[in-house]
Design a protein around this motif. Sequence first.
Motif, PDB file in Angstrom:
ATOM      1  N   VAL C 225       1.474  31.993 -26.139  1.00 55.03           N
ATOM      2  CA  VAL C 225       1.544  33.016 -27.184  1.00 55.03           C
ATOM      3  C   VAL C 225       1.443  32.432 -28.594  1.00 55.03           C
ATOM      4  O   VAL C 225       0.582  32.809 -29.375  1.00 55.03           O
ATOM      5  CB  VAL C 225       2.847  33.834 -27.050  1.00 55.03           C
ATOM      6  N   ILE C 226       2.323  31.469 -28.911  1.00 55.67           N
ATOM      7  CA  ILE C 226       2.402  31.024 -30.303  1.00 55.67           C
ATOM      8  C   ILE C 226       1.151  30.260 -30.720  1.00 55.67           C
ATOM      9  O   ILE C 226       0.555  30.546 -31.755  1.00 55.67           O
ATOM     10  CB  ILE C 226       3.681  30.184 -30.499  1.00 55.67           C
ATOM     11  N   LEU C 227       0.730  29.324 -29.877  1.00 56.37           N
ATOM     12  CA  LEU C 227      -0.469  28.545 -30.211  1.00 56.37           C
ATOM     13  C   LEU C 227      -1.719  29.422 -30.306  1.00 56.37           C
ATOM     14  O   LEU C 227      -2.460  29.340 -31.287  1.00 56.37           O
ATOM     15  CB  LEU C 227      -0.641  27.425 -29.180  1.00 56.37           C
ATOM     16  N   PRO C 228      -1.968  30.314 -29.324  1.00 52.00           N
ATOM     17  CA  PRO C 228      -3.134  31.199 -29.470  1.00 52.00           C
ATOM     18  C   PRO C 228      -3.045  32.099 -30.706  1.00 52.00           C
ATOM     19  O   PRO C 228      -4.051  32.320 -31.379  1.00 52.00           O
ATOM     20  CB  PRO C 228      -3.112  32.048 -28.194  1.00 52.00           C
ATOM     21  N   THR C 229      -1.847  32.609 -31.016  1.00 49.34           N
ATOM     22  CA  THR C 229      -1.732  33.484 -32.183  1.00 49.34           C
ATOM     23  C   THR C 229      -2.039  32.719 -33.464  1.00 49.34           C
ATOM     24  O   THR C 229      -2.638  33.245 -34.395  1.00 49.34           O
ATOM     25  CB  THR C 229      -0.314  34.080 -32.252  1.00 49.34           C
ATOM     26  N   ALA C 230      -1.626  31.446 -33.510  1.00 47.29           N
ATOM     27  CA  ALA C 230      -1.842  30.657 -34.716  1.00 47.29           C
ATOM     28  C   ALA C 230      -3.140  29.870 -34.647  1.00 47.29           C
ATOM     29  O   ALA C 230      -3.387  29.010 -35.497  1.00 47.29           O
ATOM     30  CB  ALA C 230      -0.664  29.705 -34.913  1.00 47.29           C
ATOM     31  N   SER C 231      -3.988  30.165 -33.659  1.00 47.00           N
ATOM     32  CA  SER C 231      -5.106  29.248 -33.381  1.00 47.00           C
ATOM     33  C   SER C 231      -6.035  29.047 -34.559  1.00 47.00           C
ATOM     34  O   SER C 231      -6.460  27.924 -34.826  1.00 47.00           O
ATOM     35  CB  SER C 231      -5.882  29.741 -32.170  1.00 47.00           C
ATOM     36  N   SER C 232      -6.345  30.114 -35.308  1.00 45.51           N
ATOM     37  CA  SER C 232      -7.328  29.882 -36.370  1.00 45.51           C
ATOM     38  C   SER C 232      -6.732  29.028 -37.481  1.00 45.51           C
ATOM     39  O   SER C 232      -7.429  28.185 -38.050  1.00 45.51           O
ATOM     40  CB  SER C 232      -7.887  31.206 -36.904  1.00 45.51           C
ATOM     41  N   GLY C 233      -5.446  29.208 -37.770  1.00 44.33           N
ATOM     42  CA  GLY C 233      -4.812  28.334 -38.758  1.00 44.33           C
ATOM     43  C   GLY C 233      -4.799  26.882 -38.309  1.00 44.33           C
ATOM     44  O   GLY C 233      -5.076  25.971 -39.095  1.00 44.33           O
TER      45      GLY C 233
END
Lengths: 279, 294, 323
Positions: C225-233
């Motif tokens: 969840v966290i890594l995919p949500t922040a992936s573009s950053g």
Amino acid sequence: MNMNASVARLNDSVGDETQRNEAEVAIDAKINSIYYGKFRAVRDSHVPIRKGEITGFIGPSGCGKSTVLRSLNRMNDLIPIFKMDGDVHFMGQDIYAPSIDPVLVRRHIGMVFQQPNPFAMSIYDNVAFGLRINRFKGDMDERVEGALRQAALWDEVKDKLKQSGLALSGGQQQRLCIARAVAPGPTVLLMDEPCSALDPIATRKIENLMHDLKEHYTVAIVTHNMQQAQRVADTTAFFSVDISDGQRCGHLVEMGRTNELFENPREELTRKYIRGEFS
Amino acid sequence: MAGMQNLEQTQVFNLARKPYNRDTLVNYIFTGTLFGVAVIGAIPLFSVLYMLITRGSSRLNWDLFTQLPPAGFMSGGGIGNAIVGTLVMIAIACLFSVPLGVMGGVLTGSLAPKSRTARTVRFIAKVMSGFPSILAGVFVYALLVVGLGTYSALAGGIALAILMLPIILLTSEQAVSMVPQRMKDAAFGMGCTHGQVVTKVVLPTAMPAILTGIMLSIARAAGESAPLLFTALFSNFWIRGLIEPTASLSILIYNFSGMPFPNQIELAWAGSLVLVLIVFAFNVLSRIIGRPRY
Amino acid sequence: MKSVMSGAKNDDEFSPSAPSFYDVLSDRGVRWIAFGAGGIVVFLGLYIIFEIASAASPAIKEYGLRFFVDTRWDVSRQEFGILAEIWGTLYSSLLALLIGGSFGVGIALFLSQGYLPNRLSQIFRLVVEMLAAIPSVVYGLWGIYVVIPALRPVAAWLHEYFGFIPLFSTSLSGPGLAPAVIVLSIMILPTVAAISQDAFAQVPQKVKEAAYGMGATRKQAILKVILPTASSGVMGAIVLGFGRALGETMALAMLIGNVNQVSLSLFAPAKTLASLLASNFPEAGQVELAALMYAALALLFITVVVNAIGAYIMSLSKKQEAI
């Protein structure tokens, strides 16, 4: 049967009798104190959640009803300064015992939050999330469909399961979150003001849905809306807050069958709150 | 829908931790890996600091600051001229970059944040902040070293200024745009001109944050060596004027690091210690200044 | 107090006046200075590119695109090409990104996902910031006297037993790609860590709650969840770290050995565009100078493109957040 006798009997049934008859209670929370750091947020609240019913938590803001709800599946563990004195029994085990894995607790006691919070994934993946982390081996499609049907969302999304969950409307998002929570098959569903971010029509849909959910799950719901509690809850717990030297400490005032509590409360405080004399 | 009649579920789950459960185990391994990554990531810093202290401090005495660098086989000596040279070039760099950067930041952050001019300035500043530092040296070489016919402190200072300028401009813009609109409205409401609002309200309010940016850019420039390599070059003597080759700490470290003489290598370590202390000092200063006062 | 009160009522010696000549002048002055400063910045930015390009123009005319496919840098024959340097720049930066990037993201997760008590993670953040503050020459010096000696036995062993793998096909005689890559990874680690920490901080609390509320373990919540949500950053952080690695000069000039050859071996010396400039510029003659300017232009172009990609990805993550 006169009124007083029935109240007394009912209070027995949710208080002492339930303890005698453990099969009736899904979660039995005896909370002496909940602290955030040095601040005592909740005191002396014994809240039994009866199996197969909807239990509503009502009370003025700051009365600790959400805090109590979140301590039922150890969500508060995510706050580093949280500390609880008391015990919460679920399936005959004290979920705050050191030997208990909070992750497993949360897999059996699901939660729906105030703000709809779907993941940035497709609708399908959102619902399948809990199944995947539990390494579900069976027919995923069937399970996802079942969960979406339970959440009364299937007909609206069956043609766009691959679309982002974030593209849905607020009410649909919240029902998606309910589907996500029920998909792995929890025993209890905790709902923390699930309608507070929704419009009246979406709220009504979720309320209708809750009556169906009751068929399968034990539900506890926090609401700031007394009418909502009256509409959906079988049992209602009224919390209040006492303010002394600037400190606010919430606690359970009374708990009983919903219609009894609203028509004939035992406590003066409850009566005042129900009449809208404070909020 | 099978398996969903959870109310009739008679099976009682055991909620106890299962240390050999796959999820739990994988989670532990993941935590351990992250912990290891963090520890390994921190090792270089401590190794560098350890080397600086053990190798550099042996020469940390008065001579280090007052003597000139020794030639080949000579013993003793210091890095006095390099310290002075570094400070002089930072001063030159500030002279050019601070007024330009701060006023540019006022333009893009407060005077006309949405204008096309401001957008162009912001864009160019962002592009410049991504330039490799050696290109500042290449540019100043082509412009000033060729033009003046000699390497000089002036050229070195301007090369550093080119590196500092976008940092100062972008941090000043940030600082200036954080000044609440209601404060500016209050000043306008009292009949201030736009210029007065900027000089009497916006700049003083944003000053701590602007100074933080300036200190950070100095810390960055003080440690730079690539832009000085062929603009200021190096000198074994004290600085006498701004239009002559000038020593700097970073170039001294670079030159001495490859020499086969233990004395020079010791001085390179001592110079590194001094340089790191200067850089850290400006970093600390930026934190102290940046603390909000009100 | 009293006099002021009465003054406001009927003392006509003071009343609001029109802005004086000086006020108007200073108002104009501030505007002119600010616009002037902006103008100079724009001019300077463009002039840097123009100046380097015009200094490179003789070499551009002479060598044209052949410059990019020629590995020779031969001053006596006046044959110049930067294929080896481009290879060295990209190869070293990519390897450094692999190491420094994964460490940077790992440290950002470690510091932002509640593994450490608040105070400890603040101390650790300071460590990362100090890592960023240490000047490049100091890393170079450290590389020569700490990393190379430490690496030599490891490299000898790897070469002896795994020499058949191209990565280990030569032994480390001193400076070379491996020590340069190690130091370069350390230098980009703080950049990646800082930017991806920001990206993780932008993941809304309610999303994290949803994941933990489903009974996800910390690892599952982070990876699913966290890594995919922040992936573009995080992607933006990695690309910007790449931009930083491409332009890094001094530590590489001190550690990479400055030999222009194209080799896969980690222990062979190599050369990058920036280290070419650093080592050849001071003694260059007229013709070589133009060739160096051409190389500088190539470096400028590569870094500007990479940074633009990074900025674009970052702007995507900002937009996503707005939804």
